[in-house]
Design a protein around this motif. Structure first.
Motif, short mmCIF file in Angstrom:
data_model
loop_
_atom_site.label_atom_id
_atom_site.label_comp_id
_atom_site.label_asym_id
_atom_site.label_seq_id
_atom_site.Cartn_x
_atom_site.Cartn_y
_atom_site.Cartn_z
N THR A 3 -12.08 2.98 5.99
CA THR A 3 -11.58 3.05 4.62
C THR A 3 -10.12 2.60 4.59
O THR A 3 -9.29 3.18 5.30
N PRO A 4 -9.80 1.58 3.79
CA PRO A 4 -8.39 1.17 3.70
C PRO A 4 -7.55 2.30 3.13
O PRO A 4 -8.02 3.09 2.30
N LEU A 5 -6.30 2.39 3.54
CA LEU A 5 -5.44 3.47 3.07
C LEU A 5 -5.25 3.46 1.56
O LEU A 5 -5.15 4.52 0.95
N TYR A 6 -5.25 2.28 0.95
CA TYR A 6 -5.06 2.25 -0.49
C TYR A 6 -6.23 2.88 -1.23
O TYR A 6 -6.11 3.24 -2.40
N ARG A 7 -7.38 3.06 -0.56
CA ARG A 7 -8.54 3.72 -1.17
C ARG A 7 -8.71 5.15 -0.69
O ARG A 7 -9.64 5.82 -1.11
N SER A 8 -7.85 5.61 0.17
CA SER A 8 -8.01 6.94 0.74
C SER A 8 -7.59 8.02 -0.25
O SER A 8 -7.04 7.74 -1.31
N ASP A 9 -7.85 9.25 0.15
CA ASP A 9 -7.47 10.40 -0.68
C ASP A 9 -6.07 10.90 -0.36
O ASP A 9 -5.67 11.96 -0.84
N ASP A 11 -2.29 11.68 -0.57
CA ASP A 11 -1.37 11.77 -1.70
C ASP A 11 -0.15 10.88 -1.43
O ASP A 11 0.03 10.36 -0.33
N GLY A 12 0.66 10.70 -2.45
CA GLY A 12 1.82 9.82 -2.36
C GLY A 12 2.79 10.23 -1.26
O GLY A 12 3.36 9.38 -0.58
N GLU A 13 2.97 11.53 -1.06
CA GLU A 13 3.89 12.02 -0.03
C GLU A 13 3.39 11.64 1.36
O GLU A 13 4.16 11.20 2.21
N SER A 14 2.10 11.81 1.60
CA SER A 14 1.52 11.47 2.90
C SER A 14 1.60 9.97 3.16
O SER A 14 1.91 9.53 4.28
N ARG A 15 1.34 9.18 2.12
CA ARG A 15 1.42 7.72 2.28
C ARG A 15 2.86 7.29 2.55
O ARG A 15 3.10 6.34 3.28
N LEU A 17 5.04 9.06 4.22
CA LEU A 17 5.33 9.42 5.61
C LEU A 17 4.89 8.33 6.59
O LEU A 17 5.52 8.13 7.63
N ILE A 18 3.80 7.64 6.29
CA ILE A 18 3.32 6.60 7.21
C ILE A 18 3.82 5.21 6.83
O ILE A 18 3.47 4.23 7.47
N ARG A 19 4.66 5.14 5.83
CA ARG A 19 5.16 3.84 5.36
C ARG A 19 5.90 3.07 6.46
O ARG A 19 5.81 1.86 6.54
N SER A 20 6.63 3.78 7.32
CA SER A 20 7.42 3.11 8.36
C SER A 20 6.54 2.37 9.37
O SER A 20 7.05 1.54 10.14
N TYR A 21 5.23 2.62 9.39
CA TYR A 21 4.33 1.90 10.29
C TYR A 21 3.90 0.55 9.74
O TYR A 21 3.25 -0.23 10.43
N PHE A 22 4.24 0.27 8.49
CA PHE A 22 3.95 -1.02 7.85
C PHE A 22 2.47 -1.41 7.96
O PHE A 22 2.14 -2.54 8.29
N LEU A 23 1.60 -0.45 7.71
CA LEU A 23 0.17 -0.71 7.78
C LEU A 23 -0.26 -1.55 6.59
O LEU A 23 0.08 -1.25 5.44
N LEU A 24 -0.99 -2.61 6.86
CA LEU A 24 -1.40 -3.55 5.82
C LEU A 24 -2.21 -2.87 4.72
O LEU A 24 -2.02 -3.17 3.54
N THR A 25 -3.08 -1.95 5.07
CA THR A 25 -3.92 -1.32 4.06
C THR A 25 -3.19 -0.23 3.27
O THR A 25 -3.79 0.41 2.41
N ASN A 26 -1.90 -0.04 3.54
CA ASN A 26 -1.09 0.89 2.76
C ASN A 26 -0.29 0.14 1.69
O ASN A 26 0.49 0.72 0.97
#
Length: 190
Positions: A3-9, A11-15, A17-26
Motif C-alpha cells: 500500500t502506498p503511503l499516500y493511501r495509508s491510514d 495520520d499527518g503527524e506520523s507522515r 515523522l517519516i518525511r526525512s526519508y523522502f519516500l516516493l509514496t509519501n
C-alpha cells in the motif's frame, strides 16, 4: 501489503515523522490522463477510472498533451484563439501548474509600488515575518507589521492609495498567517 503511503491510514503527524526519508509514496499524487484529439469531448469520462482509483488521495487532470504542445509553440493570441476554438478555455497547462503549486504547499503573495508589482512564493502556513524574509532577511528580523489586502479587493479599490483611503487595508502583526493572493506592504526597522 504494497500500500502506498499516500493511501495509508497514517495520520499527518506520523507522515511528517517519516518525511526525512523522502519516500516516493509519501509524496502528493498528481495524475495526468492524456487523451487523443478525437476524445476531447470525453476527457471526464476517460479520466473517471483514474479519479475513482485515487479517490481523495490525489488530483487528476485530463488533457491532450499533443494539442498543448502545439499550442505552446504559438504566440499568445494564436494560442488563445486555438484553445478557445477547441473549447479548452485557457488550456490544461495553467491548471496543471496551479494544481502542482497548490499540492506542493506553495502560495503567492504580492508587493506593489509605483513602478512595479512582484509575486513572491511562500509555503502555506507561514506567518507574515517569515514571508517578509523571502524579500530580504532584514525585513524578517526587523518586522513590525504588515498592511494587507487581497489582490481582488485591491483591484476593486483602484490602487493602494485608494484602498488606504477606503479603509480596506488591514494591519496585521507577527502572528498573521499569510493567505494566497495577499498584497502586502511590510513595515520593519533594523
Amino acid at each position: 501489503e504494497g500500500t502506498p503511503l499516500y493511501r495509508s491510514d497514517l495520520d499527518g503527524e506520523s507522515r511528517e515523522l517519516i518525511r526525512s526519508y523522502f519516500l516516493l509514496t509519501n509524496k502528493p499524487v498528481l495524475a495526468i490522463v492524456n487523451v487523443g484529439e478525437d476524445d476531447l469531448d470525453r476527457i471526464d469520462e476517460l479520466a473517471a477510472p483514474v479519479v475513482a482509483e485515487l479517490g481523495d488521495h490525489g488530483e487528476v487532470i485530463g488533457m491532450c498533451v499533443q494539442l498543448e504542445a502545439e499550442a505552446a509553440q504559438l504566440d499568445l493570441d494564436e494560442r488563445a484563439e486555438m484553445l478557445e476554438g477547441l473549447g479548452l478555455g485557457e488550456g490544461a497547462l495553467p491548471r496543471f501548474l496551479q494544481t502542482a503549486y497548490r499540492m506542493l504547499g506553495l502560495r503567492t503573495f504580492f508587493t506593489t509600488g509605483e513602478k512595479e508589482s512582484r509575486a513572491w512564493t511562500f509555503r502555506a502556513g507561514w506567518k507574515a515575518p517569515r514571508c517578509a524574509g523571502v524579500i530580504h532577511t532584514d525585513f524578517e528580523r526587523g518586522f513590525i507589521r504588515a498592511e494587507v489586502i487581497h489582490w481582488d479587493e485591491l483591484l476593486a479599490a483602484g490602487g493602494w492609495s485608494k484602498a488606504r483611503d477606503l479603509g480596506a487595508l488591514r494591519v496585521e502583526g507577527k502572528d498573521y498567517v499569510m493567505a494566497d493572493g495577499d498584497v502586502v506592504e511590510f513595515r520593519f526597522n533594523v
